[in-house]
Design an enzyme around this catalytic site. Structure first.
Site, PDB file in Angstrom:
ATOM      1  N   ASP A 343       0.829  -1.198   0.000  1.00  0.00           N
ATOM      2  CA  ASP A 343       0.000   0.000   0.000  1.00  0.00           C
ATOM      3  C   ASP A 343       0.872   1.259   0.000  1.00  0.00           C
ATOM      4  O   ASP A 343       1.939   1.287   0.622  1.00  0.00           O
ATOM      5  CB  ASP A 343      -0.907  -0.026   1.232  1.00  0.00           C
ATOM      6  CG  ASP A 343      -2.069   0.931   1.134  1.00  0.00           C
ATOM      7  OD1 ASP A 343      -2.885   0.754   0.218  1.00  0.00           O
ATOM      8  OD2 ASP A 343      -2.159   1.843   1.976  1.00  0.00           O
ATOM      9  N   GLU A 372       1.151  -0.499  -4.937  1.00  0.00           N
ATOM     10  CA  GLU A 372       0.011   0.375  -5.195  1.00  0.00           C
ATOM     11  C   GLU A 372       0.553   1.715  -5.683  1.00  0.00           C
ATOM     12  O   GLU A 372       0.985   2.565  -4.902  1.00  0.00           O
ATOM     13  CB  GLU A 372      -0.836   0.590  -3.937  1.00  0.00           C
ATOM     14  CG  GLU A 372      -2.091   1.404  -4.250  1.00  0.00           C
ATOM     15  CD  GLU A 372      -2.644   2.173  -3.066  1.00  0.00           C
ATOM     16  OE1 GLU A 372      -3.812   2.571  -3.115  1.00  0.00           O
ATOM     17  OE2 GLU A 372      -1.898   2.395  -2.087  1.00  0.00           O
ATOM     18  N   ASP A 439     -11.251   0.543  -3.022  1.00  0.00           N
ATOM     19  CA  ASP A 439     -10.985   1.973  -3.158  1.00  0.00           C
ATOM     20  C   ASP A 439     -11.850   2.651  -4.223  1.00  0.00           C
ATOM     21  O   ASP A 439     -11.726   3.859  -4.437  1.00  0.00           O
ATOM     22  CB  ASP A 439      -9.517   2.198  -3.520  1.00  0.00           C
ATOM     23  CG  ASP A 439      -8.583   2.000  -2.342  1.00  0.00           C
ATOM     24  OD1 ASP A 439      -8.996   2.299  -1.209  1.00  0.00           O
ATOM     25  OD2 ASP A 439      -7.450   1.549  -2.550  1.00  0.00           O
TER      26      ASP A 439
END
Length: 581
Positions: A343, A372, A439
């Protein structure tokens, strides 16, 4: 000829090793400006030794992909000595011809120039250790993303206080809990087998106070509301027995404010042994709370976004590096995980990621490292850091054409090709293609409940280079707006499940796995007509989609693997056909 449009960068995505002894070359030229390109190449040491005049032997390159401003030419070559010098003969549509080499453009190269090995581009040696390593299993994987707190409640005894009744029709609040856990995943592994997926991407499972677990408290512990290490080890083993790989999600950019490290900073200030683990401007640390739990604009320490509960780690600190690498390797050694999804990966220094790459691949050479990153990611995809990134830019352009109609088909193709050309073929094959996730709003909602359109865009995305992912519940037609509405409890009530959609997803997964190894960038050819009928042809397999309003006649040669709104050679609106050539 537009000389400024000619471009090639050695030691980049423009030249990549393929296997042990082949090299793929790319050359960029201005769009519709060049009639042909040929490469000359050979062993640089052969020229001064008068061993060969390889610079006289031209090998044609093929124009493969086109953006709004560039054409891209490609060829795969080999050199037995595993060292390479090369240049490009470029012929414009105006008849002008030049030799493009490392020392620039030569309009009429002399004998002295041609026999000077130092003017050419170089790949000094085919070092396998420097090559981009693309694990074959990733290309053959269809992922299934699980948000653990919302997938299935397998053990109600683990429920946190205030757990709400499982209901897939609700609109969750940001702080709500529904009791999803790892036992629930274990109980439904055979559902994944039946669907056909062979990879699980877990959102974080480590101890943390939130329902999303991105505010990690302890990276070495499973959150007690999810289960324990014994259960997780069994889950990984059972997944592996079924041919399913496991990818965990971790945040190494920041840590939760309930972590022992940050609590020690709060308690001891500048005297804390963890004071240098963070980016702190002054002591004591403080911020002003607001009505939004996740926002403050006056924290005197660096955070993720404006979230005071997620202080940013100082990954330049060797102690922090060693701590995070011990986490990364622990879950591989002890639980045999196959991949890490990282992340906020773009906000961490490259030095750390190189250490991370070496530490994880030393344990598993075919380990998948997924970052990410929402923007262009060339620096991370040179073979020494990540294997792939979350390919949001790519799939966003697909959505901009199919769903929002912001761009027409030619513009979408140009945008997709531009993104593909940022990376090597090997890196493109490792990109993580998601249409929706925790998301983003769910794909059915974005399609305004148009199931034909939902299935069409999924089929188109599954036929792209890269590895596709299904967000939990998509197979049953779940809906949801942006976070937190996209995190509804999984629909397990048969009365609420879209069985037609489920059957389609089973067939789509099978079709993808059947042709996965054929979906390579170097084989791609696009065609589009004025009615927005798009064909993507890889030679052995192709997909044609109709994103316009008019029916179109489509070449029906070959075996049809999967189709929608296609009959007697006619492809109507929101239709597609996947077929072999």
């Amino acid at each position: 000829m537009n000389y400024a449009g000619i471009g090639h960068r050695p030691e980049s995505e423009d030249i990549s090793l393929v296997g042990t002894d082949k090299v793929q070359l790319r050359l960029r030229t201005a769009r519709d400006d060049v009639a042909q390109v040929a490469v000359v190449y050979g062993d640089p040491y052969a020229i001064p030794n008068k061993h060969a005049r390889w610079f006289e032997h031209r090998v044609p390159m093929e124009r493969r992909l086109q953006t709004d401003v560039y054409d891209y030419w490609m060829v795969t070559i080999t050199e037995p000595k595993h060292r390479l010098a090369y240049g490009f003969y470029v012929t414009g549509v105006d008849g002008d011809e030049v030799l493009y080499v490392d020392q620039g453009i030569k309009k009429k190269p002399t004998e002295a120039e041609l026999t000077n090995e130092n003017i050419y581009f170089r790949l000094p040696y085919f070092h396998q250790i420097d090559a981009f390593h693309a694990p074959q299993w990733v290309n053959e994987t269809v992922w299934y993303q699980i948000f653990p707190e919302r997938f299935a409640n397998g053990n109600p005894e683990l429920n946190p206080a205030g757990t709400k009744e499982w209901d897939s029709t609700v609109h969750p609040g940001r702080q709500d809990f529904y009791g999803g856990d790892l036992q629930g995943v274990l109980d439904h592994l055979d559902h994944l087998v039946d669907l056909g997926v062979n990879g699980i991407y877990f959102n974080p499972i480590f101890k943390a106070p939130s329902n999303h677990k991105y505010d990690t408290e302890d990276y070495f512990e499973i959150d007690p509301h999810f289960g324990d290490k014994k259960l997780f080890k069994r889950l990984v083993q059972e997944a592996h027995k079924r041919g399913i790989r496991v990818m965990l999600d971790a945040v190494f950019n920041h840590i939760g404010d309930q972590s022992p490290q940050w609590q020690d900073v709060i308690k001891n200030g500048a005297g804390s042994k963890y004071a240098d683990w963070f980016h702190i401007h002054e002591f004591p640390v403080h911020y002003t709370p607001t009505d939004n739990f996740e926002f403050t604009d006056d924290a005197n320490y660096e955070t993720f976004s404006y979230t005071p509960h997620m202080p940013k780690l100082n990954t330049a600190n060797p102690e922090v590096q060693d701590y995070l690498l011990s986490i990364a390797t622990y879950w591989i050694k002890e639980f045999d995980i196959d991949a890490w999804r990282l992340d906020v990966a773009n906000e961490i220094d490259h030095h750390f990621w190189r250490r991370f790459h070496d530490a994880t691949t030393a344990l598993k050479p075919d380990f998948y490292i997924l970052g990410e990153i929402w923007h262009t990611a060339e620096p991370w995809l040179q073979g020494d850091q990540f294997t792939g990134v979350m390919n949001y830019a790519y799939t966003d352009n697909i959505k901009r054409h199919f769903l929002t109609h912001e761009i027409d088909a030619p513009q979408m193709i140009a945008e997709l090709n531009a993104i593909l050309m940022h990376y090597s073929d090997q890196a493109d094959s490792m990109m993580f293609n998601v249409l929706d996730s925790h998301d983003t709003a769910r794909i059915k909602t974005l399609a305004h409940d148009n199931m034909d359109l939902t299935r069409q865009i999924l089929a188109f995305t599954f036929m792209q280079p890269g590895t596709p992912s299904i967000y939990y519940g998509t197979e049953y037609g779940m809906t949801g707006e942006n976070d937190p509405d996209d995190r509804k409890p999984m629909v397990w009530d048969p009365e609420l499940q879209d069985q037609m959609m489920y059957g389609f997803m089973q067939r789509l997964v099978r079709a993808r796995q059947q042709v996965a190894n054929k979906l390579t960038v170097s084989r791609m050819k696009w065609a589009v007509d004025a009615d927005n009928v798009i064909t993507l042809d890889y030679g052995a397999v192709r997909i044609t989609v109709n994103t316009g309003d008019q029916a179109a006649t489509v070449n029906s040669q070959g075996d049809v693997l999967l189709a929608q709104n296609y009959e007697n050679g006619q492809l109507t609106r929101d239709g597609f056909v996947i077929a072999t050539n």
